[in-house]
Structures are given as structure tokens and as C-alpha cells.
Design an enzyme around this catalytic site. Structure first.
Site, PDB file in Angstrom:
ATOM      1  N   HIS A 266     -59.424 -26.853 -19.010  1.00 17.58           N
ATOM      2  CA  HIS A 266     -59.545 -25.475 -18.684  1.00 17.58           C
ATOM      3  C   HIS A 266     -59.045 -24.951 -17.342  1.00 17.58           C
ATOM      4  O   HIS A 266     -59.825 -24.061 -16.975  1.00 17.58           O
ATOM      5  CB  HIS A 266     -61.025 -24.896 -19.142  1.00 17.58           C
ATOM      6  CG  HIS A 266     -61.400 -25.246 -20.516  1.00 17.58           C
ATOM      7  ND1 HIS A 266     -60.986 -24.424 -21.704  1.00 17.58           N
ATOM      8  CD2 HIS A 266     -62.052 -26.222 -21.162  1.00 17.58           C
ATOM      9  CE1 HIS A 266     -61.603 -24.874 -22.783  1.00 17.58           C
ATOM     10  NE2 HIS A 266     -62.099 -26.038 -22.437  1.00 17.58           N
TER      11      HIS A 266
ATOM     12  N   TYR B 111     -70.727 -31.378 -18.165  1.00 14.92           N
ATOM     13  CA  TYR B 111     -70.457 -29.862 -17.479  1.00 14.92           C
ATOM     14  C   TYR B 111     -71.298 -29.731 -16.239  1.00 14.92           C
ATOM     15  O   TYR B 111     -70.898 -28.977 -15.301  1.00 14.92           O
ATOM     16  CB  TYR B 111     -70.729 -28.839 -18.572  1.00 14.92           C
ATOM     17  CG  TYR B 111     -69.638 -28.607 -19.409  1.00 14.92           C
ATOM     18  CD1 TYR B 111     -69.072 -27.470 -19.557  1.00 14.92           C
ATOM     19  CD2 TYR B 111     -69.263 -29.645 -20.580  1.00 14.92           C
ATOM     20  CE1 TYR B 111     -67.899 -27.272 -20.477  1.00 14.92           C
ATOM     21  CE2 TYR B 111     -68.212 -29.429 -21.317  1.00 14.92           C
ATOM     22  CZ  TYR B 111     -67.621 -28.133 -21.304  1.00 14.92           C
ATOM     23  OH  TYR B 111     -66.725 -28.008 -22.066  1.00 14.92           O
TER      24      TYR B 111
END
EC number: 1.11.1.6
Length: 730
Positions: free
Chosen positions: A105, A392
Site C-alpha cells: 500500500h 499494523y
């Protein structure tokens, strides 16, 4: 050659005489306005953090006024001095401007907005942002591609990130999703393997932002959980028209927990209120070469023009007892819940309405985490989700150099933060509580412990429990990897099925291992024999016999990108091809523009050179720039076919644009399935391009019927792509 050494000296002498290098440039009003200070739009960030340089003098980072255009030297031609703190700080700050890009991403775009709840949902969740009708919550969203580096192209065939943050009254809540309902793997421990497989080959870092290589398809064919997402990737979902025209899916099952402790299992997608739409593959490749910022630019331009993207937050709300009820496990992130089985409940609407002020400060530094939850939201035992809760959080330490990334403005909650966390790199707060431990008596126990009844604290669903032997094994309820890919294939219209076949053949034609290509066909044959046979033909492989163990006739709705009209055409672009040599054509476009503007559609008048009323030129334009095309009356000489381009009355060849550019825009627009129209003699261009005016999505009429033509084009934009123009192999 012996005088070559003189060149730098001569250049230096010339440069010394250049008034633009003297540091004393005079500015006209036009020049002064060219770099206007960006207007800060209303965003959920403390206004004191914005820096306005208007009327100010240059300073160091520590506030000393300075001049920073010339180094401190021992004489005009002497050495630069080490004591030059202005030089050292300026270069040091430049040397460290970049942070490590995201492993996945990396390339993205973002926008701010507002979420408004449709109702009081406290019967199913204690989440405050869903606690009242019309309750508004500030938002920030980041859209992205997955595989490519930060400098890659927007229109690569890829999964697309769809991460949205709610700045709620109880802290930040993130839905960290993608534009696919399923994911490639079931267990987070396989995530490094997936990413290593789909990233460029390590020996040459080729290809960029693409799965069209051996390691990706070797993984897909060996790890059969990936088949479902791989088919989504090969469909139009892999090449969306824009970030505005794709859905977002949280992928995992989460829990909604009410204040009384009752819990529901939920899947929470965002549904685009523009409708779902995609490019076609040739168009996506052209866009990659002509405008690598295709999606970024679309999003960035939309909001200033009054086109505010909207997405409806929906939920599939299921009982705890439904975990295994539907023939698959709700903890399996490679499965979707068909909406025919569990309908969607609309919860509220998000509208994006403001661009970031600074890309790096807001979009690049944004750190989303599925672990950002608020009271009323809880997790499930989905093994992919459980791993993401660690990963994350962990990745932010490397990207931001320390644990204080939550203090970055875009990451800060919109409520005060109180805890005993202290110090670390980049600390931006000044704690006044000297008693940073619990329990304590010196500060009366502050900050106090919050729970469900005091402080409205986070609470875990009472339903949850865990027991069992410690094992490294996958649940048998996760073992069917082929039925849902088959359902997805069955749910696509024939034209999109053909696109899937073409995409798989294209990508595997770049696979340099024969046994990998055979394995791909074998796995596809577990999904659907027709799919496998068509791919095998395209790759020159033997056609497999049916392997029907997991074959199904099941279908579901709204998983493809073709075959359904758009919900809104607001923000779409129409090209009006005119000519400077025929001024009436420009006036014709101006007359039609109001009708399109009333529908929220932008009409772009294109000519050979800029003039009053002209939006862009042929040199700058391509079929990728427009969602529909209209050819003006009287400009047919621009559209001579290449074979006739040199005829006496043709202006198709010009120094103002590449050879036959207007003709190519027309041909490609039709080939991409877009609405195409011609006014009056402009229909000659259709004939030259071999376009039958009786085909669907092709509109003609006289110069007296422009209102009718505009209406037809607007209707055609809802259809978006006319799929009868795409060839089928059967």
C-alpha cells in the site's frame, strides 16, 4: 576537446551575469499569485498546526531569521566553513525528508470527510458514532494500490486499499479494508510469503506493480486459498475507473457489542454511491503511460469541482450461532457472505469533502490499524485478523522511528489522551503528571481505569471464550478453497468472464515456467472447467477434463464491475472534439456544456490550440481522459483515417499534435466501450473509423438536435461501458 575544460568556467561567468540568480527577482502580481498559500479547508486537525508563510521571513528550525541561499565561505572563492549552521541544518533536513515507504500500500491518495449515522444503532452496538440519527463524525480515508512502490502507476492491475478512520468522541476507529470482499490467505503467518511472491523478482526488481510473473502465479497455484481473490484481481475489480468507483470491504468478521453485552458477528463493507465501474485492460495500460497519477488526480480534482464522493457503510449482521451456518466458516477471510444469504443493513453515509493540505504530513504519515477500535466494536478469532492486529502496529515503529506516531496530527484522536506512556523519539507532548504509574496515591489515582460502567471504557464481548489444545493446524471448516471462486465466476456477465480469461492468459504468458502454467490451469479446473479450458487454449496447453468436486451453479450479486448502470454520473468527463479552424464548433460545445453541468458532468472542449472557451488540446488528450466522446459538426477533416491522412482536405496531420491524434481518440473511445456521439457532419468521422452509427452507445444527430444528443450521451454514461463491443471467444 582540449578546450572542454573552459565550459564550466564560461558557464559560471555567464551565470554570474544572470539576473535570475542574483536573489533579487522582482515579482509581477501574476507571478506572486502563482504560488498562493493553500487554503486550509475544514478538517479534523488542530488549526494551530498549520503553517502560513505569508509576510514572514525565513528562519531556522529554531526560529533565528536567516538568509539560506549562499553558504558561509572563507572569501568568495574559498572553502565552505563547517560552522555554517544554516547550511548544515538545511542539508541535514533535506537528507532525512523521506521515511521508509510502506511494504504494501505504498502508493496512495487521501481525503477528509464526514460520516452521518442513519439511526440509533445502540440495540446492536455501543459504538458512540452509531448512537443517534444524523450523528456526524469526522473522517479521513486513504486509497491505495498494494504491490507497487510509492512511485508506481495508479492503474496497475492490483488490489486497492480502502482504509477509513472515524475520529469518534471515544477515540479513533479504523476500518482497514480493500476493494475485494475476500483475501488471498487465511492465516497471517503466510502474509510474508504472499507479499514476497507478488512483489518484483528480487534479482532484477521486475516487474513493477504487477502479478504478471512466475513467483506470483506459482504462489496462487500452490496456495489455493488465493484463487478467490486472484479471480477478483483478474476481473474489473483489479482496474477500477477511480477510487470513487470502487467498494471497500473490511474482509474480516468483527463483532458489534451492545451495552447489555449481547454481540453480533458483522461484515462491514463500504458501498460506492457513484456505482462500481472499471477500466478495460488496454485502457488501464494506456493510462499508466499517459498519466501515472490517474486515480490520484481524479480524487483530488473531484471535490474542488463540487463532486463529493459518497460511500454507504453497510453491515451484514449475524448471530454468534451463525459462525458455521452458511456452509463455510465466518472466521475464514477468503470467503464472502452472499447478500442473498445475509442482506446488507445500511448504517450511515460517508461523504468525502476536502483534500489534504500537505500530502506527506497527512496521507503519507497516516497510520491505520485494525486494532484501532472503540467501545461497541470487538474482534473475532479470524487468524488473519489476529495477525494484522500485531503487524499494523509493529510496522509504524520502522516507518516513524519510534512509538509516538499516534501524536502525528493525522493520527491524533479528536479527544484528549491520558495514560502513563512516556518519552520516546519525537515526543510532542509535555506531561504534567509526575506519577506515571498505576496504582498511585500521589495523583489520586489519575488517570483512572475506565471500564464499561465507569468512563465508558472498551469492553470485550462477554460471549467470547477460548479453550483447546495448542496446535498448528487449519480448521477443517476452512478447507473448501474452490466453491466460492466458482460462485464468483458464475456471477460475472459473459463480457467480464472474457476479461478474466484474457487477464489470466496475459499474466501467465509472462510466466517463464511451463509447470507453473499447467498448475494454474489445474487449479482453475477445480473451479470451473469452462474457465480452465479457455485459459488452456490461450496458453497453448492441453484442455483439461472436468474435475467437478467443487463445481457449483451458485451465483451472487454485485461482485463484478460490468453489467449494472452507475448510481451517479457526477464527476464524469466528456470530451467534445472541436477545431480552432471552425470556431462554430467551439461555440457548439459551449452551448452543450450547461446541459452536462446540470447533471454534474464536465464537458471538456478539445481543439488544436488553446483559445477562449477551450479546456484542453489534442496534444494533451487521449481517450483515457474521457468517459464519453462527442464530435462537433464541421470538424470531420480532423478525422481522416491514417490511410487518408495525407489527402488534400485533411487536417488530421498537424505539428500541433501527434499524427492522427483526434482519430485515435475516437477509435480508442469506441474500442473501450464508451458512449460516442457525432453532431452533423461529425458523423463522417464515425464512418472513417468504421463505427456503425446503429451500434448501442453510438449517437448521431443534426446541429439542431444537440439537446437530444446530450441527453442520449448522459443516459449512455449511466451504462458506462457498452460490452457488446468486446469480443467473446465463445
Amino acid at each position: 576537446m582540449r578546450h572542454f575544460w573552459l565550459l564550466p568556467a564560461v558557464a559560471g561567468i555567464a551565470g554570474a551575469q544572470c539576473p535570475y540568480l542574483s536573489g533579487e527577482m522582482s515579482f509581477t502580481q501574476e507571478q506572486d499569485n502563482a504560488g498562493d498559500t493553500i487554503e486550509v479547508t475544514e478538517q479534523p486537525i488542530d488549526n494551530t498546526l498549520y503553517v502560513n508563510d505569508t509576510g514572514s521571513y525565513m528562519t531556522t528550525d529554531f526560529g533565528t531569521p536567516i538568509s539560506d541561499q549562499t553558504s558561509l565561505k572563507a572569501g568568495p572563492r574559498g572553502p565552505t566553513l563547517l560552522e555554517d549552521f544554516i547550511f548544515r541544518q538545511k542539508l541535514q533536513r533535506f537528507d532525512h525528508e523521506r521515511v521508509p515507504e510502506r511494504v504494501v500500500h505504498a502508493r496512495g491518495a487521501g481525503a477528509y470527510g464526514t460520516f452521518k449515522s442513519y439511526a440509533d444503532w445502540s440495540n446492536v452496538t455501543a459504538a458512540d458514532f452509531l448512537s443517534a440519527n444524523d450523528k456526524e463524525t469526522p473522517m479521513f480515508c486513504r486509497f491505495s494500490t498494494v504491490v507497487g512502490f510509492r512511485g508506481s502507476v495508479d492503474t496497475a492491475r492490483d488490489v486497492h486499499g480502502h482504509a477509513c478512520r472515524f475520529y469518534t468522541d471515544e477515540g479513533n476507529y479504523d476500518i482497514v479494508g480493500i476493494n475485494f470482499a475476500p483475501f488471498f490467505i487465511q492465516d497471517a503467518i503466510q502474509f510474508p510469503d504472499l507479499v514476497h511472491a507478488i512483489k518484483p523478482m528480487p534479482n532484477n526488481e521486475i516487474p513493477q506493480a504487477a502479478t504478471a510473473h512466475t513467483s506470483a502465479w506459482d504462489f496462487f497455484s500452490q496456495q489455493s486459498t488465493a484463487l478467490h481473490s486472484a479471480l477478483w484481481l483478474m476481473s474489473g475489480n483489479g482496474i477500477p475507473r477511480s477510487f470513487r468507483h470502487m467498494n471497500g470491504y473490511g474482509v474480516h468478521s468483527f463483532r458489534f457489542v451492545a451495552a447489555n453485552g449481547t454481540s453480533k458477528v458483522v461484515r462491514t463493507p463500504w458501498k460506492s454511491q457513484q456505482g462500481v465501474a472499471s477500466l478495460v485492460w488496454d485502457e488501464a495500460q494506456a493510462a499508466a503511460g499517459k498519466n501515472s497519477d490517474y486515480h490520484r488526480q481524479d480524487l483530488y480534482n473531484a471535490m474542488p469541482n463540487g463532486h463529493y464522493p459518497k460511500y454507504e457503510l453497510q453491515a451484514q449482521i449475524m448471530d454468534e450461532a451463525d459462525m458455521l451456518r452458511f456452509g463455510f466458516d465466518l472466521l475464514d477471510p477468503t470467503k464472502l457472505v452472499p447478500e442473498e444469504v445475509v442482506p446488507y443493513t445500511p448504517l450511515g453515509m460517508m461523504e468525502l469533502n476536502a483534500n489534504p493540505t500537505n500530502y506527506f504530513a497527512e496521507v503519507e504519515q497516516a497510520g491505520f490499524q485494525p486494532g484501532h477500535v472503540v467501545p461497541g466494536i470487538d474482534f473475532t478469532d479470524d487468524p488473519l485478523l489476529q495477525g494484522r492486529l500485531f503487524s499494523y502496529l509493529d510496522t509504524q515503529l520502522t516507518r516513524h522511528g519510534g512509538p509516538n506516531f499516534e501524536q502525528i496530527p493525522v493520527n491524533r484522536p479528536r479527544k484528549p489522551v491520558h495514560n502513563n506512556n512516556r518519552d520516546g523519539f519525537g515526543q510532542q507532548q509535555i506531561p504534567t503528571n509526575n506519577w506515571a504509574y498505576t496504582p498511585n496515591s500521589m495523583s489520586n489515582g489519575y488517570p483512572m481505569q475506565a471500564n464499561q460502567t465507569q468512563g465508558h471504557g472498551f469492553f470485550t464481548a462477554p460471549y467470547r471464550y477460548a479453550s483447546g489444545h495448542l496446535v498448528r493446524q487449519t480448521s477443517p471448516t476452512f478447507n473448501d478453497h474452490w466453491s466460492q471462486p466458482a460462485m464468483f465466476w458464475n456471477s460475472l456477465i459473459p463480457a467480464e468472464q472474457q476479461m478474466v480469461v484474457n487477464a489470466i492468459v496475459f499474466e501467465n504468458s509472462k510466466v517463464n515456467s511451463p509447470h507453473v502454467r499447467k498448475n494454474v490451469v489445474n487449479q482453475l479446473n477445480m473451479v470451473n472447467n469452462n474457465l480452465a479450458v479457455r485459459v488452456a487454449r490461450g496458453l497453448g496447453l492441453d484442455e483439461p477434463s472436468p474435475n467437478p468436486t467443487y463445481y457449483t451453479s451458485n451465483k451472487t450479486s454485485n461482485v463484478g464491475t460490468f453489467g449494472k448502470p452507475l448510481l451517479s454520473i457526477e464527476g464524469l468527463q466528456v470530451g467534445f472534439l472541436a477545431s480552432n479552424s471552425h470556431p462554430e464548433s467551439i461555440k457548439q460545445g459551449q452551448a452543450m456544456a450547461a446541459q452536462f453541468s446540470a447533471a454534474g458532468v464536465d464537458l471538456n472542449i478539445v481543439t488544436e490550440a488553446y483559445a477562449d472557451g477551450v479546456n484542453t488540446t489534442y496534444a494533451l488528450s487521449d481517450a483515457i481522459d474521457f468517459d464519453a466522446l462527442i464530435i462537433a459538426d464541421g470538424v470531420q477533416s480532423l478525422f481522416a483515417s491514417p490511410a487518408l491522412a495525407n489527402q488534400m482536405n485533411s487536417t488530421a496531420t498537424s505539428t500541433l499534435y501527434p499524427p492522427a491524434r483526434p482519430f485515435q481518440i475516437l477509435v480508442d473511445s469506441f474500442r473501450y466501450g464508451k458512449p460516442v456521439a457525432a453532431v452533423g457532419s461529425g458523423s463522417v468521422a464515425l464512418k472513417n473509423a468504421g463505427i456503425d452509427s446503429s451500434r448501442s452507445g453510438v449517437y448521431t444527430g443534426s446541429s439542431e438536435t444537440t439537446e437530444k444528443i446530450a441527453k442520449e450521451v448522459l443516459e449512455g454514461l449511466y451504462t458506462f461501458r457498452f460490452v457488446d463491443r468486446f469480443a467473446l471467444d465463445e
